[in-house]
Design a protein around this motif. Structure first.
Motif, PDB file in Angstrom:
ATOM      1  N   LYS A 203     142.096  98.189  96.376  1.00 32.01           N
ATOM      2  CA  LYS A 203     142.574  97.943  94.989  1.00 32.01           C
ATOM      3  C   LYS A 203     143.733  96.472  95.170  1.00 32.01           C
ATOM      4  O   LYS A 203     143.532  95.668  93.960  1.00 32.01           O
ATOM      5  N   THR A 204     144.366  96.155  96.130  1.00 31.44           N
ATOM      6  CA  THR A 204     145.331  95.271  96.086  1.00 31.44           C
ATOM      7  C   THR A 204     144.423  93.871  96.006  1.00 31.44           C
ATOM      8  O   THR A 204     144.587  92.818  95.496  1.00 31.44           O
ATOM      9  N   LEU A 205     143.323  93.987  96.874  1.00 32.26           N
ATOM     10  CA  LEU A 205     142.449  92.780  96.889  1.00 32.26           C
ATOM     11  C   LEU A 205     141.777  92.638  95.646  1.00 32.26           C
ATOM     12  O   LEU A 205     142.046  91.429  95.168  1.00 32.26           O
ATOM     13  N   LEU A 206     141.257  93.518  95.131  1.00 35.10           N
ATOM     14  CA  LEU A 206     140.661  93.371  93.725  1.00 35.10           C
ATOM     15  C   LEU A 206     141.649  92.872  92.739  1.00 35.10           C
ATOM     16  O   LEU A 206     141.443  92.011  91.939  1.00 35.10           O
ATOM     17  N   ALA A 207     142.761  93.156  92.691  1.00 37.80           N
ATOM     18  CA  ALA A 207     143.873  92.908  91.644  1.00 37.80           C
ATOM     19  C   ALA A 207     144.388  91.400  92.208  1.00 37.80           C
ATOM     20  O   ALA A 207     144.371  90.688  90.996  1.00 37.80           O
ATOM     21  N   ASP A 208     144.321  91.044  93.484  1.00 35.46           N
ATOM     22  CA  ASP A 208     144.464  89.799  93.670  1.00 35.46           C
ATOM     23  C   ASP A 208     143.384  88.540  92.948  1.00 35.46           C
ATOM     24  O   ASP A 208     143.725  87.616  92.587  1.00 35.46           O
ATOM     25  N   ILE A 209     142.284  89.182  93.068  1.00 31.64           N
ATOM     26  CA  ILE A 209     141.022  88.268  92.626  1.00 31.64           C
ATOM     27  C   ILE A 209     141.480  88.362  91.005  1.00 31.64           C
ATOM     28  O   ILE A 209     140.985  87.227  90.340  1.00 31.64           O
ATOM     29  N   GLN A 210     141.609  89.292  90.206  1.00 28.99           N
ATOM     30  CA  GLN A 210     141.939  89.546  88.848  1.00 28.99           C
ATOM     31  C   GLN A 210     143.045  88.491  88.486  1.00 28.99           C
ATOM     32  O   GLN A 210     142.998  87.606  87.652  1.00 28.99           O
ATOM     33  N   THR A 211     144.134  88.341  89.566  1.00 22.84           N
ATOM     34  CA  THR A 211     145.234  87.339  89.038  1.00 22.84           C
ATOM     35  C   THR A 211     144.835  85.970  89.057  1.00 22.84           C
ATOM     36  O   THR A 211     145.261  85.264  88.137  1.00 22.84           O
ATOM     37  N   LYS A 212     144.023  85.638  90.145  1.00 14.49           N
ATOM     38  CA  LYS A 212     143.561  84.279  90.184  1.00 14.49           C
ATOM     39  C   LYS A 212     142.414  83.996  88.985  1.00 14.49           C
ATOM     40  O   LYS A 212     142.343  82.793  88.320  1.00 14.49           O
ATOM     41  N   LEU A 213     141.671  84.991  88.471  1.00 13.05           N
ATOM     42  CA  LEU A 213     140.878  84.790  87.502  1.00 13.05           C
ATOM     43  C   LEU A 213     141.956  84.507  86.139  1.00 13.05           C
ATOM     44  O   LEU A 213     141.397  83.652  85.457  1.00 13.05           O
ATOM     45  N   ALA A 214     142.713  85.227  86.071  1.00 13.96           N
ATOM     46  CA  ALA A 214     143.821  85.298  84.871  1.00 13.96           C
ATOM     47  C   ALA A 214     144.599  83.908  84.829  1.00 13.96           C
ATOM     48  O   ALA A 214     145.005  83.484  83.812  1.00 13.96           O
ATOM     49  N   GLU A 215     144.869  83.304  86.295  1.00 10.69           N
ATOM     50  CA  GLU A 215     145.578  81.983  86.190  1.00 10.69           C
ATOM     51  C   GLU A 215     144.623  80.895  86.020  1.00 10.69           C
ATOM     52  O   GLU A 215     144.910  79.708  86.151  1.00 10.69           O
ATOM     53  N   GLY A 216     143.204  81.175  85.886  1.00 12.29           N
ATOM     54  CA  GLY A 216     142.136  80.297  85.874  1.00 12.29           C
ATOM     55  C   GLY A 216     141.894  79.647  87.171  1.00 12.29           C
ATOM     56  O   GLY A 216     141.255  78.394  87.023  1.00 12.29           O
ATOM     57  N   LYS A 217     142.192  80.241  88.163  1.00 11.29           N
ATOM     58  CA  LYS A 217     141.750  79.526  89.566  1.00 11.29           C
ATOM     59  C   LYS A 217     140.683  79.826  89.838  1.00 11.29           C
ATOM     60  O   LYS A 217     140.012  81.130  89.634  1.00 11.29           O
ATOM     61  N   SER A 218     139.856  79.251  90.847  1.00 10.87           N
ATOM     62  CA  SER A 218     138.560  79.645  91.454  1.00 10.87           C
ATOM     63  C   SER A 218     138.923  80.753  92.557  1.00 10.87           C
ATOM     64  O   SER A 218     140.152  80.855  93.137  1.00 10.87           O
ATOM     65  N   ILE A 219     138.038  81.635  92.832  1.00  6.58           N
ATOM     66  CA  ILE A 219     138.101  82.553  93.834  1.00  6.58           C
ATOM     67  C   ILE A 219     137.722  82.117  95.296  1.00  6.58           C
ATOM     68  O   ILE A 219     136.744  81.489  95.401  1.00  6.58           O
ATOM     69  N   PRO A 220     138.723  81.945  95.988  1.00  2.81           N
ATOM     70  CA  PRO A 220     138.320  81.235  97.354  1.00  2.81           C
ATOM     71  C   PRO A 220     137.329  81.995  98.327  1.00  2.81           C
ATOM     72  O   PRO A 220     137.454  83.397  98.079  1.00  2.81           O
ATOM     73  N   GLY A 221     136.800  81.321  99.330  1.00  2.00           N
ATOM     74  CA  GLY A 221     135.854  82.053 100.194  1.00  2.00           C
ATOM     75  C   GLY A 221     136.263  83.151 100.680  1.00  2.00           C
ATOM     76  O   GLY A 221     135.790  84.323 101.151  1.00  2.00           O
ATOM     77  N   TYR A 222     137.688  82.957 101.426  1.00  2.00           N
ATOM     78  CA  TYR A 222     138.082  84.189 102.399  1.00  2.00           C
ATOM     79  C   TYR A 222     138.450  85.554 101.338  1.00  2.00           C
ATOM     80  O   TYR A 222     138.301  86.698 102.098  1.00  2.00           O
ATOM     81  N   LEU A 223     138.579  85.280 100.257  1.00  3.30           N
ATOM     82  CA  LEU A 223     138.879  86.335  99.185  1.00  3.30           C
ATOM     83  C   LEU A 223     137.380  87.262  99.276  1.00  3.30           C
ATOM     84  O   LEU A 223     137.362  88.666  99.193  1.00  3.30           O
ATOM     85  N   LYS A 224     136.375  86.330  98.969  1.00  2.82           N
ATOM     86  CA  LYS A 224     134.858  86.784  98.882  1.00  2.82           C
ATOM     87  C   LYS A 224     134.725  87.559  99.964  1.00  2.82           C
ATOM     88  O   LYS A 224     133.970  88.725  99.981  1.00  2.82           O
ATOM     89  N   SER A 225     134.768  86.984 101.265  1.00  4.20           N
ATOM     90  CA  SER A 225     134.582  87.620 102.474  1.00  4.20           C
ATOM     91  C   SER A 225     135.473  89.028 102.788  1.00  4.20           C
ATOM     92  O   SER A 225     134.842  90.186 103.240  1.00  4.20           O
ATOM     93  N   ALA A 226     136.408  88.765 102.503  1.00  5.56           N
ATOM     94  CA  ALA A 226     137.388  90.239 102.349  1.00  5.56           C
ATOM     95  C   ALA A 226     136.959  91.215 101.709  1.00  5.56           C
ATOM     96  O   ALA A 226     136.965  92.190 102.014  1.00  5.56           O
TER      97      ALA A 226
END
Length: 238
Positions: A203-226
């Motif tokens: 849940k925390t990992l998905l929420a972190d991805i949400q945060t980066k989307l909301a901030e207009g940032k790209s999703i780094p590869g390490y998060l995709k792998s995680a």
């Protein structure tokens, strides 16, 4: 948390039998008596006794085991896999491992995004505040002496709470985003709501991805792998 709910069920089921529990990388579960061997040429091994049969396994051959009501997981440090005892699991997890001794006395911190650090004895405040600098109140508390090295469990717990709150606030304040991103953030919300209580780490990992989307940032590869690693044992998420 990865495997936490399953681990709890296994612990309740098998601790009554006096058996240790092992999950191999092949997803095969074994119950028996586990002995943690001394380090040999950099490698860490366990011996599993089932009946009269004994099998020696290196750390990279299993996902985790439960022995004496404690959970252990393998972690690769440098060239070799270490066996680590789980203390706290979350976005930031705390483990103990052996560093040239038989005792699990060396502390290791690991974030879900893949960043890890062996807890230092020298320059503790400086290095840990740099490692946890994405949570200002933790960084400030370390620098002012509010948090001490002896309170590492509290630091980890408070940091995880800080990241969770930070994520919630960012999601609630969604800036001017494209409809596609808003739709994706909302879909992730739906996915999070369907994940069981035993998988807070995912849940925390998905929420972190949400945060980066909301901030207009790209999703780094390490998060995709995680995300791929964390979700592979959650069939409904595939």
């Amino acid at each position: 948390m990865k495997y936490q709910f399953a681990s709890l069920l296994l612990l309740l089921s098998f601790s009554l039998k006096g058996q240790d529990q092992l999950l191999l990388t092949t997803e095969k579960s074994i119950e028996g008596k586990i002995k943690i061997e001394r380090e040999s040429e950099g490698h860490e091994n366990i011996t599993v006794k089932v009946g009269k049969n004994k099998t020696k396994l290196q750390a990279h051959e299993f996902k985790y085991f439960i022995k004496d009501d404690e959970k252990y997981v393998p972690f690769k440090l440098g060239q070799y896999y270490k066996i680590m005892k789980v203390e706290i699991e979350g976005y930031l997890s705390l483990y103990y491992y052996r560093d040239g001794t038989y005792d699990f006395g060396t502390q290791y911190l690991h974030k879900l995004d893949g960043q890890g650090i062996t807890v230092p004895n020298i320059s503790f405040k400086k290095r840990i505040s740099e490692y946890l600098n994405d949570c200002p109140q933790i960084e400030t508390g370390l620098n002012t002496g509010e948090y001490k090295k002896t309170e590492l469990n509290k630091i980890v717990t408070d940091y995880n709470g800080c990241i969770k709150q930070k994520t919630i606030q960012t999601r609630m304040s969604k800036p001017d985003l494209s409809e596609d991103k808003i739709s994706l953030i909302d879909k992730i919300d739906q996915v999070i709501s369907k994940i069981g209580d035993g998988n807070e780490e995912l849940k925390t990992l998905l929420a972190d991805i949400q945060t980066k989307l909301a901030e207009g940032k790209s999703i780094p590869g390490y998060l995709k792998s995680a995300l791929m690693e964390q979700s592979k044992n959650v069939p409904d998420l595939s």
